[in-house]
Write an enzyme that holds these catalytic residues in place. Structure first.
Site, short mmCIF file in Angstrom:
data_model
loop_
_atom_site.label_atom_id
_atom_site.label_comp_id
_atom_site.label_asym_id
_atom_site.label_seq_id
_atom_site.Cartn_x
_atom_site.Cartn_y
_atom_site.Cartn_z
N CYS A 420 -17.04 45.63 21.74
CA CYS A 420 -16.46 46.78 22.42
C CYS A 420 -15.38 47.30 22.34
O CYS A 420 -15.17 48.54 22.59
CB CYS A 420 -16.60 46.48 24.04
SG CYS A 420 -18.19 46.38 24.92
N LYS A 423 -15.71 50.78 20.17
CA LYS A 423 -16.30 52.01 20.99
C LYS A 423 -15.01 53.08 20.83
O LYS A 423 -13.85 52.95 20.53
CB LYS A 423 -16.36 51.76 22.52
CG LYS A 423 -17.44 50.77 22.70
CD LYS A 423 -17.52 50.68 24.30
CE LYS A 423 -18.03 51.81 25.01
NZ LYS A 423 -18.31 51.68 26.15
N ASP A 456 -23.60 58.23 34.90
CA ASP A 456 -23.73 57.06 35.79
C ASP A 456 -24.07 55.76 34.77
O ASP A 456 -23.87 56.37 33.48
CB ASP A 456 -25.00 56.81 36.76
CG ASP A 456 -24.27 55.95 37.99
OD1 ASP A 456 -23.79 54.97 37.82
OD2 ASP A 456 -24.53 56.42 39.21
N ASP A 497 -41.69 61.18 15.00
CA ASP A 497 -42.56 60.09 15.58
C ASP A 497 -43.34 60.59 16.63
O ASP A 497 -44.56 60.19 17.16
CB ASP A 497 -41.92 58.68 15.79
CG ASP A 497 -41.70 58.21 14.55
OD1 ASP A 497 -42.53 58.26 13.45
OD2 ASP A 497 -40.92 57.22 14.31
N GLY A 547 -26.02 58.00 25.83
CA GLY A 547 -25.71 57.36 24.55
C GLY A 547 -24.82 56.31 24.37
O GLY A 547 -24.18 56.05 25.28
N HIS A 548 -24.50 56.14 23.03
CA HIS A 548 -23.50 55.07 22.91
C HIS A 548 -22.73 55.57 21.52
O HIS A 548 -23.27 55.83 20.55
CB HIS A 548 -24.19 53.80 22.77
CG HIS A 548 -22.86 52.72 22.64
ND1 HIS A 548 -22.19 52.13 23.62
CD2 HIS A 548 -22.65 52.04 21.64
CE1 HIS A 548 -21.18 51.55 23.09
NE2 HIS A 548 -21.78 51.00 22.29
#
Length: 755
Positions: A420, A423, A456, A497, A547-548
């Site tokens: 983490c 990030k 959230d 896809d 997202g991340h």
């Protein structure tokens, strides 16, 4: 676990692909500054060398021989290349404003955009004349003219050239030299000049005398002392009237505008100090006299203490000192003064394999040896950018390490964390999302209960009753040094896809890996990436709901996509029926082309065409196949055409016949596979060859490897009934799928046969 990575610290942005910039960019490649990200913004992916342009128009050089491939050069320098038009610069926020993309932030800016002919004061010139710059537009019209005369030498053609300087005179001589080979019977060239005595008023009178003599010998109509005051359409649909202050009117089919150089209008709005003609005023370091974070070179710049004519020779000479001072500025060192030469040698081609040489008062008359001398100098210059050296990893590592130690001599390099700790910071992400909302708001459909608008811990989406939820995920590293374009391509690829199954994509979660850097460089990369992604998602009616983001060694991006479908409209790989026709919507070849780009063995125009194809969404094609009752469908991506077709064959338990020569292929892909340049996934894809029944008949065909070439943002492959095939294909082309083709037919025992 931690990684010792060299992050990005500063952004150097180069606006324009002029002579000074291409020289500086190559020098940055040979003497790199780790921690500095270079971005080149230019209208075109190749840039003309002014010294050879007249020879190209005269027919002595090909387009490729007289243009520098900026994609190849940027790749060599590990620089980002943005193909776009600059329309402004915000010097308060240090941002470049482009026509078709978000603003681009910089720490240091350099401008080398050349100049444009002054056309504003002459009514009709902008609408009906062809300016000498940008050169790309000039050459487009020139190629049209040559083709017109080549196919119809009997047609009456009048060419008008406005401007009696070196550019106008060389253009007239070069055009005459090329067009005479087609033996036109009704060709006339007119040259208009304000000067009533000599041509090339900035040179010694002897130069103008020689050129005037040559033009008269070649029956070029000279209109000296004539000031063009208007260009107006003629009663003849293919002609225009060139109207002069004296009352002279000349009818011309083509009018080329080669008048005194001027600066673009948007430059005045930046607040940067300019000379009386609007060009950026720079000091002896090629640095703006008003904004130290801005440098300028070439025609767009005027040296305050050493004003010189707007000539290519000065732009070339400024390349090295520009590089040195940009580098010194980035390193925090004192800048070096540069004093340009007073006189310079000018070699002027006469369009017939000869040239005039002049310097100061000395002028040598036209001679073949002078042309050979000029040709040698020009080819030697161009060879610097076509024959780029191979730099070994060891050499790069040693060079970069030494430079890096100098650059960061007083600052410790932080160790980059995994987990983490890798990030992207919350403040950076918040600023990026705010900037995106200001430029192009992220659309949220009514079924998004919790998304980015009110974030959230997780997104919440309402699924309508009676609908099928279709989901997919894809993620890959960038194949292009333009995060904004990469974001668009990645979205098209990831949504395919969903679209291949006849579903409507509705929402997506993003996953991004951003190269290590300071918060400002990370923010800029993420902003460009997400701006491209949001643009494409908005066009597709898809909501980005979360997202991340993490930091890593390479830029990478992907999406987890959701879609909705009616059960009776769901398309599968299974379902092909006997006699169905196979339709492919896009050409293949992206894998080999981008593999070749990594080796710098690809032309810029090939990559341009490939990017154009990848930016074409499959959304409209999916709707078209549903409209015309497709029985099966898939998208062509990593497994290549044969791999994905084989999935359809196995799922449908039926055979297909593939028309080998009807398969659309991207420009340049044939050439790269002939050089045995393949994607790293190609060997694995090649294993599908065992399912081709008549493999031995085709295995040595030069295009055979393209059957296994992995595609990024490839097209859709669908089976359609023979009754609907022609109408379906016609509709696809109307929707913009110019490369769509019928490539085969369904039938026979399970497997693939090539014909």
């Amino acid at each position: 676990m931690q990684h010792n990575i060299q992050p990005l610290f500063k952004d150097l942005v180069l606006v324009g692909g002029g002579h000074s910039h291409v020289i500086a960019l190559k020098m940055f490649a040979m003497k790199a500054l780790p921690g500095v990200r270079i971005t080149l913004i230019t209208d075109y992916s190749d840039t003309p060398y002014s010294g050879m342009l007249p020879g190209h128009i005269a027919g002595f050089y090909t387009h490729e021989q007289c243009h520098i491939d900026l994609r190849k050069l940027a790749n060599f320098a590990q620089a980002q290349l943005y193909i776009d038009s600059v329309i402004g610069i915000d010097l308060q926020k240090n941002q470049v404003i482009c026509a078709n993309r978000p603003h681009i932030s910089f720490d240091l800016l350099s401008i080398d955009i050349g100049s444009t002919p002054a056309t504003i004061s002459v009514p009709g010139a902008t609408e009906y004349a062809i300016p000498a710059k940008p050169v790309g537009k000039l050459l487009e019209k020139w190629y049209e003219l040559v083709e017109e005369i080549q196919h119809n030498p009997q047609k009456s053609v009048n060419i008008g050239i406005v401007g009696g300087g070196a550019g106008g005179v060389e253009l007239a001589l070069s055009m005459w030299g090329n067009l005479r080979r087609y033996h036109p019977t009704n060709l006339q060239i007119h040259l208009f000049s304000r000067n009533n005595r000599n041509l090339l008023s900035n040179h010694h009178a002897s130069v103008g005398n020689w050129l005037r003599r040559l033009l008269i010998q070649r029956d070029v109509k000279l209109h000296l002392g004539e000031t063009v005051c208007q260009v107006a359409p003629s009663e003849h649909i293919e002609r225009f009237n060139v109207i002069c202050e004296s009352g002279l009117e000349v009818k011309c089919n083509y009018i080329f505008w080669v008048t005194q150089a001027s600066a673009p209008q948007w430059l005045a709005a930046t607040g940067i100090t300019t000379d009386q003609r609007g060009f950026i005023l720079v000091n002896d370091n090629l640095q703006s006299v008003s904004h130290p974070q801005v440098f300028a070179a070439g025609d767009i710049a005027t040296m305050k203490n050493y004003p010189r004519p707007k000539a290519g020779v000065f732009a070339v000479r400024q390349g090295k000192p520009l590089f040195e001072n940009l580098r010194r500025s980035l390193l925090g060192k004192a800048l070096k003064n540069y004093q340009p030469q007073q006189d310079y040698l000018s070699l002027i081609g006469t369009g017939d394999g000869m040239a005039i040489a002049t310097r100061g008062w000395l002028t040598l008359p036209p001679h073949k040896l002078l042309w050979l001398w000029k040709d040698y100098i020009d080819r030697k210059f161009m060879k610097r950018f076509s024959d780029l050296p191979e730099m070994s990893n060891d050499r790069l590592t040693i060079q970069n390490s030494l430079t890096y130690l100098t650059y960061r001599r007083s600052i410790a390099t932080p160790l980059q964390c995994s987990g983490c700790g890798s990030k992207v910071g919350g403040n950076v992400l918040e600023r990026v999302l705010q900037r995106i909302q200001e430029s192009q708001p992220i659309q949220e459909q009514e079924d998004i209960i919790i998304g980015l608008r009110y974030p959230d811990d997780a997104a919440v989406v309402k699924v309508p009753t009676g609908k099928l939820m279709v989901q997919t995920i894809d993620y890959f590293t960038s194949l292009i040094n333009d995060s904004y374009i990469f974001g668009q391509i990645a979205v098209n690829h990831c949504l395919s896809d969903i679209l291949a199954m006849g579903a409507i994509p509705t929402s997506a979660l993003a996953l991004a890996t951003i190269p290590y850097g300071t918060s400002s460089t990370i923010e800029e990369t993420l902003f460009q990436l997400l701006s491209g992604a949001v643009k494409q998602l908005n066009q597709a009616g898809v909501s980005l709901i979360g997202g991340h983001t993490i930091q890593g060694n390479q830029l990478a991006f992907g999406l987890s996509c959701n879609g909705l479908a009616e059960q009776n409209q769901l398309l599968r790989k299974s379902g092909m029926l006997v006699n169905d026709v196979l339709i492919l919507t896009k050409a293949v070849g992206t894998g080999t082309l981008f593999a070749a780009q990594m080796r710098r063995e690809v032309k810029a125009v090939w990559i341009d065409n490939a990017i154009k194809s990848m930016l074409l969404s499959n959304r409209a094609a999916s709707g078209c196949f549903l409209e015309y009752g497709a029985t099966a469908c898939t998208d062509i991506t990593g497994f290549g055409l044969i791999g994905h077709l084989l999935e359809m064959v196995k799922a449908s338990q039926i055979g297909v016949t593939l028309k080998f020569d009807d398969i659309p292929i991207l420009h340049g892909a044939r050439e790269t596979v002939e050089k045995r340049i393949f994607s790293s996934l190609y060997p694995e894809n090649l294993k599908a060859a065992s399912y081709i029944k008549n493999l031995e008949e085709w295995v040595f065909h030069p295009n055979y490897p393209l059957l296994y070439d992995p595609q990024t943002s490839g097209g859709l492959l669908a089976a359609v009934s023979p009754e609907q095939a022609d109408n379906c294909l016609r509709k696809l082309k109307e929707l913009g799928y110019e490369q769509a083709r019928i490539i085969g037919r369904v039938g026979g025992e399970e497997g693939i046969r090539l014909v």
